[in-house]
Motif scaffolding. Sequence first.
Motif, PDB file in Angstrom:
ATOM      1  N   ASN A   3      10.534   9.983 -11.273  1.00 49.11           N
ATOM      2  CA  ASN A   3       9.578   8.871 -11.114  1.00 49.11           C
ATOM      3  C   ASN A   3       8.122   9.303 -11.336  1.00 49.11           C
ATOM      4  O   ASN A   3       7.207   8.497 -11.182  1.00 49.11           O
ATOM      5  N   ALA A   4       7.911  10.584 -11.686  1.00 46.05           N
ATOM      6  CA  ALA A   4       6.543  11.002 -12.033  1.00 46.05           C
ATOM      7  C   ALA A   4       6.199  10.451 -13.413  1.00 46.05           C
ATOM      8  O   ALA A   4       7.004  10.517 -14.344  1.00 46.05           O
ATOM      9  N   MET A   5       5.037   9.875 -13.520  1.00 52.02           N
ATOM     10  CA  MET A   5       4.625   9.285 -14.810  1.00 52.02           C
ATOM     11  C   MET A   5       3.139   9.546 -15.003  1.00 52.02           C
ATOM     12  O   MET A   5       2.381   9.599 -14.038  1.00 52.02           O
ATOM     13  N   GLY A   9      -5.595  11.096 -18.350  1.00 51.06           N
ATOM     14  CA  GLY A   9      -4.246  10.856 -17.826  1.00 51.06           C
ATOM     15  C   GLY A   9      -4.024  11.710 -16.605  1.00 51.06           C
ATOM     16  O   GLY A   9      -4.591  12.798 -16.493  1.00 51.06           O
ATOM     17  N   ARG A  10      -3.250  11.188 -15.665  1.00 42.89           N
ATOM     18  CA  ARG A  10      -2.859  11.983 -14.498  1.00 42.89           C
ATOM     19  C   ARG A  10      -1.527  11.432 -14.011  1.00 42.89           C
ATOM     20  O   ARG A  10      -1.195  10.277 -14.258  1.00 42.89           O
ATOM     21  N   ASN A  11      -0.781  12.323 -13.301  1.00 44.32           N
ATOM     22  CA  ASN A  11       0.513  11.884 -12.775  1.00 44.32           C
ATOM     23  C   ASN A  11       0.350  10.993 -11.560  1.00 44.32           C
ATOM     24  O   ASN A  11      -0.503  11.271 -10.699  1.00 44.32           O
ATOM     25  N   VAL A  12       1.165   9.971 -11.491  1.00 43.90           N
ATOM     26  CA  VAL A  12       1.353   9.223 -10.250  1.00 43.90           C
ATOM     27  C   VAL A  12       2.863   8.987 -10.131  1.00 43.90           C
ATOM     28  O   VAL A  12       3.605   9.240 -11.080  1.00 43.90           O
ATOM     29  N   LEU A  13       3.300   8.526  -8.966  1.00 44.46           N
ATOM     30  CA  LEU A  13       4.733   8.296  -8.787  1.00 44.46           C
ATOM     31  C   LEU A  13       5.068   6.812  -8.866  1.00 44.46           C
ATOM     32  O   LEU A  13       4.404   5.996  -8.220  1.00 44.46           O
ATOM     33  N   LEU A  14       6.070   6.513  -9.663  1.00 47.17           N
ATOM     34  CA  LEU A  14       6.593   5.147  -9.708  1.00 47.17           C
ATOM     35  C   LEU A  14       7.329   4.913  -8.392  1.00 47.17           C
ATOM     36  O   LEU A  14       8.233   5.672  -8.043  1.00 47.17           O
ATOM     37  N   PHE A  49       2.809   1.632  -8.614  1.00 51.45           N
ATOM     38  CA  PHE A  49       2.453   2.923  -8.015  1.00 51.45           C
ATOM     39  C   PHE A  49       1.415   2.668  -6.935  1.00 51.45           C
ATOM     40  O   PHE A  49       0.797   1.595  -6.886  1.00 51.45           O
ATOM     41  N   PHE A  50       1.224   3.669  -6.062  1.00 46.98           N
ATOM     42  CA  PHE A  50       0.282   3.526  -4.953  1.00 46.98           C
ATOM     43  C   PHE A  50      -0.800   4.594  -5.048  1.00 46.98           C
ATOM     44  O   PHE A  50      -0.525   5.725  -5.467  1.00 46.98           O
ATOM     45  N   THR A  51      -1.987   4.214  -4.639  1.00 48.85           N
ATOM     46  CA  THR A  51      -3.096   5.147  -4.765  1.00 48.85           C
ATOM     47  C   THR A  51      -4.265   4.704  -3.891  1.00 48.85           C
ATOM     48  O   THR A  51      -4.185   3.742  -3.133  1.00 48.85           O
ATOM     49  N   ASN A  52      -5.388   5.419  -4.066  1.00 45.99           N
ATOM     50  CA  ASN A  52      -6.617   5.100  -3.352  1.00 45.99           C
ATOM     51  C   ASN A  52      -7.432   4.139  -4.234  1.00 45.99           C
ATOM     52  O   ASN A  52      -7.700   4.448  -5.401  1.00 45.99           O
ATOM     53  N   TYR A  53      -7.801   2.988  -3.660  1.00 45.82           N
ATOM     54  CA  TYR A  53      -8.527   1.972  -4.433  1.00 45.82           C
ATOM     55  C   TYR A  53      -9.986   2.365  -4.717  1.00 45.82           C
ATOM     56  O   TYR A  53     -10.728   1.600  -5.327  1.00 45.82           O
ATOM     57  N   LYS A  54     -10.405   3.552  -4.173  1.00 41.61           N
ATOM     58  CA  LYS A  54     -11.766   4.017  -4.485  1.00 41.61           C
ATOM     59  C   LYS A  54     -11.735   5.250  -5.391  1.00 41.61           C
ATOM     60  O   LYS A  54     -12.754   5.909  -5.586  1.00 41.61           O
ATOM     61  N   SER A  55     -10.552   5.598  -5.882  1.00 39.05           N
ATOM     62  CA  SER A  55     -10.428   6.797  -6.718  1.00 39.05           C
ATOM     63  C   SER A  55     -10.986   6.542  -8.114  1.00 39.05           C
ATOM     64  O   SER A  55     -11.316   5.403  -8.470  1.00 39.05           O
ATOM     65  N   ASN A  56     -11.059   7.622  -8.895  1.00 35.25           N
ATOM     66  CA  ASN A  56     -11.537   7.460 -10.279  1.00 35.25           C
ATOM     67  C   ASN A  56     -10.648   6.508 -11.065  1.00 35.25           C
ATOM     68  O   ASN A  56     -11.128   5.683 -11.841  1.00 35.25           O
ATOM     69  N   LYS A  57      -9.325   6.653 -10.871  1.00 32.28           N
ATOM     70  CA  LYS A  57      -8.427   5.778 -11.645  1.00 32.28           C
ATOM     71  C   LYS A  57      -8.668   4.317 -11.296  1.00 32.28           C
ATOM     72  O   LYS A  57      -8.623   3.441 -12.152  1.00 32.28           O
ATOM     73  N   ALA A  58      -8.960   4.061  -9.988  1.00 31.48           N
ATOM     74  CA  ALA A  58      -9.191   2.682  -9.557  1.00 31.48           C
ATOM     75  C   ALA A  58     -10.485   2.138 -10.177  1.00 31.48           C
ATOM     76  O   ALA A  58     -10.538   0.982 -10.607  1.00 31.48           O
ATOM     77  N   ASN A 103     -11.004  11.053   0.560  1.00 28.13           N
ATOM     78  CA  ASN A 103     -11.856  10.208  -0.285  1.00 28.13           C
ATOM     79  C   ASN A 103     -11.516  10.594  -1.717  1.00 28.13           C
ATOM     80  O   ASN A 103     -12.268  11.308  -2.371  1.00 28.13           O
ATOM     81  N   GLN A 104     -10.368  10.158  -2.144  1.00 25.53           N
ATOM     82  CA  GLN A 104      -9.800  10.659  -3.396  1.00 25.53           C
ATOM     83  C   GLN A 104     -10.790  10.638  -4.548  1.00 25.53           C
ATOM     84  O   GLN A 104     -11.467   9.636  -4.759  1.00 25.53           O
ATOM     85  N   SER A 105     -10.861  11.730  -5.269  1.00 24.99           N
ATOM     86  CA  SER A 105     -11.677  11.961  -6.473  1.00 24.99           C
ATOM     87  C   SER A 105     -13.113  12.362  -6.166  1.00 24.99           C
ATOM     88  O   SER A 105     -13.867  12.688  -7.079  1.00 24.99           O
ATOM     89  N   GLU A 106     -13.515  12.356  -4.874  1.00 23.79           N
ATOM     90  CA  GLU A 106     -14.888  12.777  -4.559  1.00 23.79           C
ATOM     91  C   GLU A 106     -14.963  14.285  -4.358  1.00 23.79           C
ATOM     92  O   GLU A 106     -13.986  14.923  -3.982  1.00 23.79           O
TER      93      GLU A 106
HETATM   94  C1  LIG Z   1       3.892  14.730  -9.696  1.00 18.45           C
HETATM   95  C2  LIG Z   1       2.622  14.118  -9.162  1.00 18.45           C
HETATM   96  C3  LIG Z   1       2.668  12.883  -8.551  1.00 18.45           C
HETATM   97  C4  LIG Z   1       1.503  12.287  -8.072  1.00 18.45           C
HETATM   98  N1  LIG Z   1       1.579  11.045  -7.512  1.00 18.45           N
HETATM   99  C5  LIG Z   1       0.453  10.412  -7.119  1.00 18.45           C
HETATM  100  C6  LIG Z   1       0.518   9.066  -6.653  1.00 18.45           C
HETATM  101  O1  LIG Z   1       1.572   8.435  -6.571  1.00 18.45           O
HETATM  102  N2  LIG Z   1      -0.657   8.478  -6.285  1.00 18.45           N
HETATM  103  C7  LIG Z   1      -1.859   9.124  -6.385  1.00 18.45           C
HETATM  104  O2  LIG Z   1      -2.871   8.531  -6.042  1.00 18.45           O
HETATM  105  N3  LIG Z   1      -1.940  10.389  -6.837  1.00 18.45           N
HETATM  106  C8  LIG Z   1      -0.819  11.053  -7.226  1.00 18.45           C
HETATM  107  N4  LIG Z   1      -0.887  12.330  -7.721  1.00 18.45           N
HETATM  108  C9  LIG Z   1      -2.226  12.969  -7.845  1.00 18.45           C
HETATM  109  C10 LIG Z   1      -2.910  12.446  -9.104  1.00 18.45           C
HETATM  110  O3  LIG Z   1      -2.377  13.085 -10.253  1.00 18.45           O
HETATM  111  C11 LIG Z   1      -4.432  12.616  -9.078  1.00 18.45           C
HETATM  112  O4  LIG Z   1      -4.781  13.958  -8.805  1.00 18.45           O
HETATM  113  C12 LIG Z   1      -5.103  11.733  -8.021  1.00 18.45           C
HETATM  114  O5  LIG Z   1      -4.487  10.466  -7.928  1.00 18.45           O
HETATM  115  C13 LIG Z   1      -6.590  11.533  -8.354  1.00 18.45           C
HETATM  116  O6  LIG Z   1      -6.697  10.939  -9.610  1.00 18.45           O
HETATM  117  P1  LIG Z   1      -8.065  10.266 -10.136  1.00 18.45           P
HETATM  118  O7  LIG Z   1      -9.190  11.138  -9.644  1.00 18.45           O
HETATM  119  O8  LIG Z   1      -7.941  10.269 -11.621  1.00 18.45           O
HETATM  120  O9  LIG Z   1      -8.125   8.888  -9.563  1.00 18.45           O
HETATM  121  C14 LIG Z   1       0.259  12.958  -8.203  1.00 18.45           C
HETATM  122  C15 LIG Z   1       0.217  14.209  -8.838  1.00 18.45           C
HETATM  123  C16 LIG Z   1       1.377  14.782  -9.301  1.00 18.45           C
HETATM  124  C17 LIG Z   1       1.310  16.114  -9.992  1.00 18.45           C
END
Ligand SMILES: Cc1cc2nc3c(=O)[nH]c(=O)nc-3n(C[C@H](O)[C@H](O)[C@H](O)COP(=O)(O)O)c2cc1C
Length: 211
Positions: free
Chosen positions: A44-46, A59-64, A74-83, A138-141
């Motif tokens: 589920n890593a994508m 590009g960065r990995n997140v989990l489906l 997928f779930f993440t921090n709404y204040k991160s760089n990706k957000a 504080n993801q991405s800071e």
């Molecule tokens: C296999 C794998 C799965 C990951 N899954 C997530 C995820 O589900 N959500 C998430 O926010 N970050 C996940 N991360 C971390 C992100 O790759 C990334 O470091 C983080 O989200 C910050 O990204 P940004 O600064 O581009 O927003 C995962 C990393 C790896 C290697």
Amino acid sequence: MDLRRVREEYESRGLDENDLESDPIKQFKIWYSEIENVGYLEPNAMVLSTVDANGSPIGRNVLLKEIYDDGFVFFTNYKSNKASDIEVNNKVSLTFSWNELRRQVIVKGSAEKISEKNSDEYWSMRPHESKIGSLISNQSEVIPSRENLDKDFVSEKLRWQGNEIPRPDHWGGYKVTPNFIEFWQGRPNRLHDRLSYVLASTGWVIKRLSP
Ligand SMILES: Cc1cc2nc3c(=O)[nH]c(=O)nc-3n(C[C@H](O)[C@H](O)[C@H](O)COP(=O)(O)O)c2cc1C
């Protein structure tokens, strides 16, 4: 199970138009169960690719974590760089690399926050300590040090001892609604199968692409 045999079987069988589901998400679920069955680590890593306000891609990995009938969550921090990227431009892509079966799936689509209720539901399933990790990050800071992070974790853990942690506003899910999905199957002699689903006004149209 001899994984090489399984891989060779898929490579020789290939991917035929006649075997495809008309709905790409149904097709995705079939491939997903096949990669799960070979014991592939984190199928589920994508790679989520976004473009920032200056037009730079990353590009960065997140989990489906969920597959809805109409999209990938997928779930993440709404204040991160990706957000922040998604806020400016919600066109994203997802890439799954399932090398064990010589397969790749690429999705293009648009990302939107899922409902608060659905984010709450998944938040409630997460382990207590993962919730603390999400609270303090504080993801991405830029942060001063690893020690700082560890200290914050310990003090936040103490603060929440014995209590349920509510989902913070800055954490939740995104759904990627696809308008393109390509299924790539590696084949001998580099004659790979590439079948893509393109969303047209009449529905999904399947096209074979040159390898
Ligand atoms: C296999 C794998 C799965 C990951 N899954 C997530 C995820 O589900 N959500 C998430 O926010 N970050 C996940 N991360 C971390 C992100 O790759 C990334 O470091 C983080 O989200 C910050 O990204 P940004 O600064 O581009 O927003 C995962 C990393 C790896 C290697």
